[in-house]
Motif scaffolding. Structure first.
Motif, PDB file in Angstrom:
ATOM      1  N   ALA A  66       0.830  -1.219   0.000  1.00  0.00           N
ATOM      2  CA  ALA A  66       0.000   0.000   0.000  1.00  0.00           C
ATOM      3  C   ALA A  66       0.858   1.261   0.000  1.00  0.00           C
ATOM      4  O   ALA A  66       1.968   1.272   0.555  1.00  0.00           O
ATOM      5  CB  ALA A  66      -0.915  -0.009   1.211  1.00  0.00           C
ATOM      6  N   THR A  67       0.312   2.340  -0.623  1.00  0.00           N
ATOM      7  CA  THR A  67       1.013   3.638  -0.719  1.00  0.00           C
ATOM      8  C   THR A  67       1.532   4.093   0.644  1.00  0.00           C
ATOM      9  O   THR A  67       2.674   4.525   0.763  1.00  0.00           O
ATOM     10  CB  THR A  67       0.044   4.713  -1.273  1.00  0.00           C
ATOM     11  N   ASN A  68       0.666   3.998   1.652  1.00  0.00           N
ATOM     12  CA  ASN A  68       1.062   4.369   3.012  1.00  0.00           C
ATOM     13  C   ASN A  68       1.693   3.153   3.695  1.00  0.00           C
ATOM     14  O   ASN A  68       1.018   2.144   3.890  1.00  0.00           O
ATOM     15  CB  ASN A  68      -0.174   4.834   3.785  1.00  0.00           C
ATOM     16  N   PRO A  69       2.977   3.246   4.060  1.00  0.00           N
ATOM     17  CA  PRO A  69       3.644   2.072   4.656  1.00  0.00           C
ATOM     18  C   PRO A  69       2.923   1.544   5.900  1.00  0.00           C
ATOM     19  O   PRO A  69       3.016   0.351   6.201  1.00  0.00           O
ATOM     20  CB  PRO A  69       5.044   2.582   4.997  1.00  0.00           C
ATOM     21  N   ALA A  70       2.170   2.412   6.583  1.00  0.00           N
ATOM     22  CA  ALA A  70       1.414   1.976   7.765  1.00  0.00           C
ATOM     23  C   ALA A  70       0.351   0.941   7.390  1.00  0.00           C
ATOM     24  O   ALA A  70      -0.052   0.129   8.226  1.00  0.00           O
ATOM     25  CB  ALA A  70       0.765   3.179   8.448  1.00  0.00           C
ATOM     26  N   ASP A  71      -0.092   0.970   6.130  1.00  0.00           N
ATOM     27  CA  ASP A  71      -1.129   0.034   5.665  1.00  0.00           C
ATOM     28  C   ASP A  71      -0.555  -1.120   4.840  1.00  0.00           C
ATOM     29  O   ASP A  71      -1.297  -1.972   4.353  1.00  0.00           O
ATOM     30  CB  ASP A  71      -2.148   0.775   4.773  1.00  0.00           C
ATOM     31  N   ALA A  72       0.747  -1.130   4.625  1.00  0.00           N
ATOM     32  CA  ALA A  72       1.348  -2.119   3.721  1.00  0.00           C
ATOM     33  C   ALA A  72       1.487  -3.487   4.388  1.00  0.00           C
ATOM     34  O   ALA A  72       1.775  -3.589   5.584  1.00  0.00           O
ATOM     35  CB  ALA A  72       2.720  -1.611   3.249  1.00  0.00           C
ATOM     36  N   ALA A  73       1.258  -4.532   3.602  1.00  0.00           N
ATOM     37  CA  ALA A  73       1.312  -5.910   4.112  1.00  0.00           C
ATOM     38  C   ALA A  73       2.758  -6.333   4.387  1.00  0.00           C
ATOM     39  O   ALA A  73       3.692  -5.833   3.745  1.00  0.00           O
ATOM     40  CB  ALA A  73       0.671  -6.856   3.096  1.00  0.00           C
ATOM     41  N   PRO A  74       2.928  -7.270   5.322  1.00  0.00           N
ATOM     42  CA  PRO A  74       4.262  -7.793   5.636  1.00  0.00           C
ATOM     43  C   PRO A  74       4.951  -8.338   4.378  1.00  0.00           C
ATOM     44  O   PRO A  74       4.293  -8.928   3.527  1.00  0.00           O
ATOM     45  CB  PRO A  74       3.986  -8.934   6.618  1.00  0.00           C
ATOM     46  N   GLY A  75       6.250  -8.119   4.284  1.00  0.00           N
ATOM     47  CA  GLY A  75       7.012  -8.651   3.161  1.00  0.00           C
ATOM     48  C   GLY A  75       7.047  -7.735   1.946  1.00  0.00           C
ATOM     49  O   GLY A  75       7.834  -7.951   1.034  1.00  0.00           O
ATOM     50  N   THR A  76       6.185  -6.705   1.922  1.00  0.00           N
ATOM     51  CA  THR A  76       6.181  -5.788   0.780  1.00  0.00           C
ATOM     52  C   THR A  76       7.331  -4.787   0.917  1.00  0.00           C
ATOM     53  O   THR A  76       7.862  -4.571   2.018  1.00  0.00           O
ATOM     54  CB  THR A  76       4.846  -5.024   0.673  1.00  0.00           C
ATOM     55  N   ILE A  77       7.693  -4.171  -0.217  1.00  0.00           N
ATOM     56  CA  ILE A  77       8.780  -3.182  -0.231  1.00  0.00           C
ATOM     57  C   ILE A  77       8.472  -2.038   0.732  1.00  0.00           C
ATOM     58  O   ILE A  77       9.319  -1.624   1.524  1.00  0.00           O
ATOM     59  CB  ILE A  77       8.997  -2.646  -1.663  1.00  0.00           C
ATOM     60  N   ARG A  78       7.229  -1.528   0.648  1.00  0.00           N
ATOM     61  CA  ARG A  78       6.920  -0.344   1.471  1.00  0.00           C
ATOM     62  C   ARG A  78       6.863  -0.685   2.953  1.00  0.00           C
ATOM     63  O   ARG A  78       7.262   0.122   3.795  1.00  0.00           O
ATOM     64  CB  ARG A  78       5.639   0.306   0.975  1.00  0.00           C
ATOM     65  N   LYS A  79       6.395  -1.892   3.286  1.00  0.00           N
ATOM     66  CA  LYS A  79       6.389  -2.292   4.697  1.00  0.00           C
ATOM     67  C   LYS A  79       7.827  -2.390   5.217  1.00  0.00           C
ATOM     68  O   LYS A  79       8.132  -1.923   6.311  1.00  0.00           O
ATOM     69  CB  LYS A  79       5.690  -3.651   4.849  1.00  0.00           C
ATOM     70  N   GLU A  80       8.711  -2.979   4.407  1.00  0.00           N
ATOM     71  CA  GLU A  80      10.071  -3.216   4.886  1.00  0.00           C
ATOM     72  C   GLU A  80      10.971  -1.986   4.834  1.00  0.00           C
ATOM     73  O   GLU A  80      11.843  -1.827   5.677  1.00  0.00           O
ATOM     74  CB  GLU A  80      10.717  -4.368   4.094  1.00  0.00           C
ATOM     75  N   PHE A  81      10.732  -1.116   3.831  1.00  0.00           N
ATOM     76  CA  PHE A  81      11.706  -0.056   3.586  1.00  0.00           C
ATOM     77  C   PHE A  81      11.184   1.375   3.670  1.00  0.00           C
ATOM     78  O   PHE A  81      11.970   2.292   3.912  1.00  0.00           O
ATOM     79  CB  PHE A  81      12.353  -0.246   2.203  1.00  0.00           C
ATOM     80  N   ALA A  82       9.889   1.618   3.437  1.00  0.00           N
ATOM     81  CA  ALA A  82       9.408   2.997   3.318  1.00  0.00           C
ATOM     82  C   ALA A  82       9.500   3.735   4.649  1.00  0.00           C
ATOM     83  O   ALA A  82       9.357   3.143   5.720  1.00  0.00           O
ATOM     84  CB  ALA A  82       7.976   3.006   2.801  1.00  0.00           C
ATOM     85  N   GLU A  83       9.747   5.051   4.554  1.00  0.00           N
ATOM     86  CA  GLU A  83       9.870   5.894   5.749  1.00  0.00           C
ATOM     87  C   GLU A  83       8.568   6.609   6.076  1.00  0.00           C
ATOM     88  O   GLU A  83       8.298   6.931   7.227  1.00  0.00           O
ATOM     89  CB  GLU A  83      10.972   6.945   5.527  1.00  0.00           C
ATOM     90  N   SER A  84       7.779   6.923   5.043  1.00  0.00           N
ATOM     91  CA  SER A  84       6.532   7.678   5.225  1.00  0.00           C
ATOM     92  C   SER A  84       5.711   7.556   3.953  1.00  0.00           C
ATOM     93  O   SER A  84       6.188   6.979   2.967  1.00  0.00           O
ATOM     94  CB  SER A  84       6.841   9.156   5.484  1.00  0.00           C
ATOM     95  N   ILE A  85       4.496   8.129   3.940  1.00  0.00           N
ATOM     96  CA  ILE A  85       3.659   8.062   2.740  1.00  0.00           C
ATOM     97  C   ILE A  85       4.337   8.788   1.575  1.00  0.00           C
ATOM     98  O   ILE A  85       4.149   8.421   0.416  1.00  0.00           O
ATOM     99  CB  ILE A  85       2.239   8.611   3.007  1.00  0.00           C
ATOM    100  N   GLU A  86       5.124   9.823   1.871  1.00  0.00           N
ATOM    101  CA  GLU A  86       5.843  10.532   0.806  1.00  0.00           C
ATOM    102  C   GLU A  86       7.136   9.791   0.449  1.00  0.00           C
ATOM    103  O   GLU A  86       7.359   9.477  -0.735  1.00  0.00           O
ATOM    104  CB  GLU A  86       6.179  11.959   1.257  1.00  0.00           C
ATOM    105  N   ALA A  87       7.949   9.505   1.432  1.00  0.00           N
ATOM    106  CA  ALA A  87       9.214   8.793   1.215  1.00  0.00           C
ATOM    107  C   ALA A  87       8.914   7.302   1.264  1.00  0.00           C
ATOM    108  O   ALA A  87       9.327   6.593   2.183  1.00  0.00           O
ATOM    109  CB  ALA A  87      10.237   9.203   2.265  1.00  0.00           C
ATOM    110  N   ASN A  88       8.165   6.840   0.233  1.00  0.00           N
ATOM    111  CA  ASN A  88       7.673   5.454   0.286  1.00  0.00           C
ATOM    112  C   ASN A  88       8.416   4.527  -0.688  1.00  0.00           C
ATOM    113  O   ASN A  88       7.886   3.525  -1.136  1.00  0.00           O
ATOM    114  CB  ASN A  88       6.148   5.407   0.097  1.00  0.00           C
ATOM    115  N   SER A  89       9.660   4.904  -0.979  1.00  0.00           N
ATOM    116  CA  SER A  89      10.671   4.043  -1.618  1.00  0.00           C
ATOM    117  C   SER A  89      10.454   3.680  -3.082  1.00  0.00           C
ATOM    118  O   SER A  89      11.420   3.514  -3.815  1.00  0.00           O
ATOM    119  CB  SER A  89      10.896   2.741  -0.806  1.00  0.00           C
TER     120      SER A  89
END
Ligand code: CMP
Length: 139
Positions: free
Chosen positions: A91-114
């Motif tokens: 998901a765009t917002n790392p807070a909503d991203a599923a385990p194992g996804t790029i954004r869950k593992e690496f994103a810093e914020s909804i803007e800096a979402n890798s």
């Protein structure tokens, strides 16, 4: 069907030297990198690329973030590549991203979402053509 999608590894990820780890996620997920280049976007390019968000309150912050450092633009190819890439990103917002996804593992914020990935076939075509000529894509 075999499809192509457009991807950007964003400045927060290049800054933290995560390019390889992110590409590994694409490849493990069954996507193939068929075009790739590291660039520093101009303000004009970033504004034009994100023109669809021009009226959103976060537009200029987003543009300034995208020109804050180098990015890696890529074309990814595979079965249902557009949906598959969205799954791999999370998901765009790392807070909503599923385990194992790029954004869950690496994103810093909804803007800096890798990462950025195309959201449909029409945008994929447009976004690929925005950064790549046909001869730069080698399937
Ligand atoms: P991306 O897929 O690159 O497309 C637009 C980007 O805007 C999005 O990822 C987010 O990184 C960024 N963005 C910043 N703030 C917001 C927000 N409030 N809602 C949606 N996208 C946002």
């Amino acid at each position: 069907a075999l499809q192509r999608t457009f991807s950007i590894i964003k400045p927060d990820a290049t800054r933290r030297n995560l390019t390889g780890k992110i590409i590994e996620k694409f490849e493990e997920g069954g996507l193939r990198v068929v075009a790739s280049k590291r660039i520093h976007m101009t303000e004009e390019q970033a504004k034009q690329f994100y023109a669809v968000h021009a009226e959103r309150p976060f537009y200029m912050d987003l543009v300034n973030f995208m020109i804050s450092g180098p990015v890696v633009v890529q074309v990814l190819e595979g079965e249902d590549a557009i949906a598959k890439n969205r799954e791999i990103m999370g998901a765009t917002n790392p807070a909503d991203a599923a385990p194992g996804t790029i954004r869950k593992e690496f994103a810093e914020s909804i803007e800096a979402n890798s990462v950025h990935g195309s959201d449909g076939p029409d945008t994929a075509k447009e976004e690929i053509a925005f950064f790549f000529s046909d001869d730069e894509i080698v399937g």
